[in-house]
Design a protein around this motif. Structure first.
Motif, mmCIF file in Angstrom:
data_model
loop_
_atom_site.group_PDB
_atom_site.id
_atom_site.type_symbol
_atom_site.label_atom_id
_atom_site.label_comp_id
_atom_site.label_asym_id
_atom_site.label_seq_id
_atom_site.Cartn_x
_atom_site.Cartn_y
_atom_site.Cartn_z
ATOM 1 N N PRO A 174 73.080 23.584 79.406
ATOM 2 C CA PRO A 174 72.834 24.590 80.146
ATOM 3 C C PRO A 174 71.358 24.472 80.774
ATOM 4 N N THR A 175 71.025 25.647 81.984
ATOM 5 C CA THR A 175 69.703 25.811 82.340
ATOM 6 C C THR A 175 69.332 26.831 81.394
ATOM 7 N N GLY A 176 67.928 27.122 81.369
ATOM 8 C CA GLY A 176 67.358 27.959 80.170
ATOM 9 C C GLY A 176 66.185 27.172 79.484
ATOM 10 N N GLY A 177 65.821 25.945 79.973
ATOM 11 C CA GLY A 177 64.838 25.597 79.166
ATOM 12 C C GLY A 177 65.180 24.344 78.274
ATOM 13 N N TYR A 178 66.568 24.121 78.383
ATOM 14 C CA TYR A 178 67.063 23.030 77.462
ATOM 15 C C TYR A 178 67.110 21.715 77.814
ATOM 16 N N LEU A 179 67.102 21.827 79.277
ATOM 17 C CA LEU A 179 66.704 20.256 80.042
ATOM 18 C C LEU A 179 65.445 19.668 79.642
ATOM 19 N N LEU A 180 64.525 20.391 80.032
ATOM 20 C CA LEU A 180 63.103 20.332 79.724
ATOM 21 C C LEU A 180 62.958 19.667 78.304
ATOM 22 N N GLN A 181 63.241 20.759 77.755
ATOM 23 C CA GLN A 181 63.232 20.522 76.172
ATOM 24 C C GLN A 181 63.629 19.134 75.533
ATOM 25 N N GLY A 182 64.955 18.969 76.155
ATOM 26 C CA GLY A 182 65.567 17.763 75.818
ATOM 27 C C GLY A 182 64.672 16.463 76.270
ATOM 28 N N ALA A 183 64.240 16.701 77.340
ATOM 29 C CA ALA A 183 63.526 15.468 77.922
ATOM 30 C C ALA A 183 62.008 15.262 77.110
ATOM 31 N N PHE A 184 61.531 16.433 76.707
ATOM 32 C CA PHE A 184 60.346 16.376 75.998
ATOM 33 C C PHE A 184 60.395 15.811 74.734
ATOM 34 N N SER A 185 61.660 16.336 73.833
ATOM 35 C CA SER A 185 61.607 15.972 72.569
ATOM 36 C C SER A 185 62.135 14.549 72.386
ATOM 37 N N SER A 186 63.019 14.033 73.441
ATOM 38 C CA SER A 186 63.555 12.651 73.422
ATOM 39 C C SER A 186 62.177 11.682 73.843
ATOM 40 N N GLY A 187 61.587 12.147 74.585
ATOM 41 C CA GLY A 187 60.462 11.130 74.908
ATOM 42 C C GLY A 187 59.298 11.060 73.696
ATOM 43 N N TYR A 188 59.085 12.226 73.079
ATOM 44 C CA TYR A 188 58.264 12.227 71.769
ATOM 45 C C TYR A 188 59.013 11.331 70.859
ATOM 46 N N GLN A 189 60.089 11.399 70.692
ATOM 47 C CA GLN A 189 60.912 10.568 69.616
ATOM 48 C C GLN A 189 60.907 9.270 69.951
ATOM 49 N N ALA A 190 61.014 9.169 71.194
ATOM 50 C CA ALA A 190 61.041 7.436 71.517
ATOM 51 C C ALA A 190 59.492 6.733 71.343
ATOM 52 N N ALA A 191 58.539 7.876 71.851
ATOM 53 C CA ALA A 191 57.422 7.203 71.309
ATOM 54 C C ALA A 191 56.831 6.976 69.796
ATOM 55 N N LEU A 192 57.515 7.899 68.963
ATOM 56 C CA LEU A 192 57.378 7.535 67.496
ATOM 57 C C LEU A 192 58.001 6.228 67.161
ATOM 58 N N GLY A 193 59.564 5.906 67.741
ATOM 59 C CA GLY A 193 59.886 4.619 67.321
ATOM 60 C C GLY A 193 59.169 3.563 68.122
#
Ligand SMILES: Cc1cc2nc3c(=O)[nH]c(=O)nc-3n(C[C@H](O)[C@H](O)[C@H](O)COP(=O)(O)OP(=O)(O)OC[C@H]3O[C@@H](n4cnc5c(N)ncnc54)[C@H](O)[C@@H]3O)c2cc1C
Length: 409
Positions: free
Chosen positions: A379-398
């Motif tokens: 839902p909206t509420g900051g979850y979309l951007l956080q999802g994009a940031f966290s997955s971008g971070y994880q992919a970079a570690l990968g």
């Protein structure tokens, strides 16, 4: 043509830029390619109505917002959490605050300020930006291929690629989902894109549409199955828009795929329990109109009363018990969701079964994916951007792991 890029990031939105941050901090040469002439267009659109960066709620509750992908996101949020996001923003000089609803916003900065500061920080670390480079797939040697500004085909070689191309809503921002055919050609399974956090359509009568489009319903409660949401709803030419509508739109969308219309239950007097409402409506009604009676007894006015008239039969309006029931549970017949292009976000995208825990495509070793192009919704509420940031971070570690590098502590 430049050929020394170590990591090619395609898509200059929040997910791609977060990955570029981690990788450039670790000392890697990073090139970002973006189809549009400028960066972060959807991020800027997100900033128009108040940039809700993330949420302050407890980790378990936060992860549950990702529905069937909660477990995956619990891990991703563990790697780069909402607190990490706020701490990192602080290193860029961007203070955040928690609003009354628990949502997190930038204190003084606007989306364009954050984007500018962030792009400058990446530039200082040597990240190279290539705008008007539309990803076209892979070259014979596995490097990314691009269509340049003059329709020329450009080939790059890199040791790892991150695709962060976004979902398929608001295509004018660049996230148009046109990349799907390039990956299905490589047999990567992609769930069809569908609207998420979107408006809902109602076939209003001409009279109602003409007179009440653009009018709000204040402080109502919406219900669909076991889900409910409260707040203000806007009636439009096409149907309904607004926070509570978006919150239930995913459930409605799923039901609409099976049959249409689907009733969305609306409580026009959410602070008045049904027995109390019935009691009030049983008061003696003189010769005054129903509109006047409802205005005086329960303060039901304007658009809410007209909506009642639009939906209810004359019998329901005249029968006190039925009327009370309708005021608490007004079934609005929803016929469709608004189109994907208008939705705040999209459901669908690359199936998680296609990636390993580092977000690397199993069928394309060395190619990583992040952000809204993966199959998740929230839902909206900051979850979309956080999802994009966290997955971008994880992919970079990968990617660091793939290249045998260490992240910056
Ligand atoms: C109106 C609106 C309001 C929003 N408000 C909020 C909010 O307040 N809070 C919140 O959390 N989220 C909000 N969002 C959602 C949020 O903006 C997105 O979830 C987020 O931008 C997704 O980031 P991403 O990096 O995955 O993709 P995007 O931001 O979509 O970035 C993808 C990038 O890839 C580029 N690209 C696509 N295809 C190609 C190609 N073939 N070659 C090269 N480049 C390509 C695109 O041009 C784009 O720049 C909002 C969205 C909208 C539309």
């Amino acid at each position: 043509m430049k050929d020394e890029s170590k990591v090619a990031i395609v898509g200059c939105g929040p997910a791609g830029m977060m990955a570029a941050t981690v990788l450039s901090e670790a000392g890697l040469a990073v090139d970002i390619f973006e189809a549009k002439a400028t960066a972060g267009r959807k991020f800027l659109v997100a900033g128009r109505g108040g940039l809700n960066l993330t949420h302050s709620e407890e980790a378990g509750r936060f992860a549950a917002r990702y529905g069937s992908k909660a477990e995956i996101f619990s891990k991703l949020l563990g790697v780069f959490s909402p607190d990490d996001l706020r701490a990192w923003l602080q290193t860029l000089g961007i203070e955040t605050f928690i609003g009354t609803s628990g949502r997190v916003f930038p204190k003084d900065a606007k989306a364009q300020d954050i984007l500018k500061i962030w792009l400058e920080a990446l530039g200082r670390r040597g990240v190279t930006f290539h705008y008007q480079h539309r990803w076209q797939g892979f070259s014979k040697t596995g490097g990314p291929l691009f269509l340049g500004a003059n329709d020329e085909l450009l080939e790059f070689s890199s040791q790892a690629i991150l695709l962060a191309l976004g979902g398929a809503s608001w295509p004018q921002t660049g996230s148009d989902g046109s990349w799907t055919s390039l990956l299905t050609a490589k047999e990567v399974r992609i769930e069809p894109f569908r609207p998420a956090n979107c408006g809902l359509e109602v076939e209003w009568s001409d009279y109602f549409r003409t007179h009440f489009s653009g009018k709000p319903l204040k402080n109502v409660l919406l219900r669909c199955g076991d889900q409910q949401a409260t707040g203000d709803v806007m009636m439009t030419d096409h149907g309904l828009e607004g926070g509570p509508v978006y919150a239930l739109s995913g459930s409605l969308r799923d039901l609409l795929e099976k049959s249409s219309p689907v009733p969305l239950l609306l409580d026009l007097k959410r602070d008045l329990p049904l027995p109390r409402l019935q009691e009030k409506l049983q008061q003696h009604r003189s010769k005054e109109s129903l509109a006047n009676f409802l205005r005086k007894t329960i303060h039901l006015t304007g658009p809410a009363y007209s909506l009642l008239r639009e939906i209810c039969s004359p019998e329901e309006l005249q029968n006190t018990a039925l009327l009370a029931e309708r005021i608490k549970n007004l079934p609005i017949p929803i016929t469709r969701t608004r189109p994907l292009a208008e939705a705040i976000s999209s459901a669908g995208g690359i199936a998680f079964a296609e990636v390993n825990e580092d977000l690397m495509l199993r069928k394309l070793p060395g190619v990583f994916v992040a952000g809204e192009m993966l199959d998740w919704e929230a839902p909206t509420g900051g979850y979309l951007l956080q999802g994009a940031f966290s997955s971008g971070y994880q992919a970079a570690l990968g990617i660091l792991k793939w290249l045998g590098q260490q992240p910056q502590p």
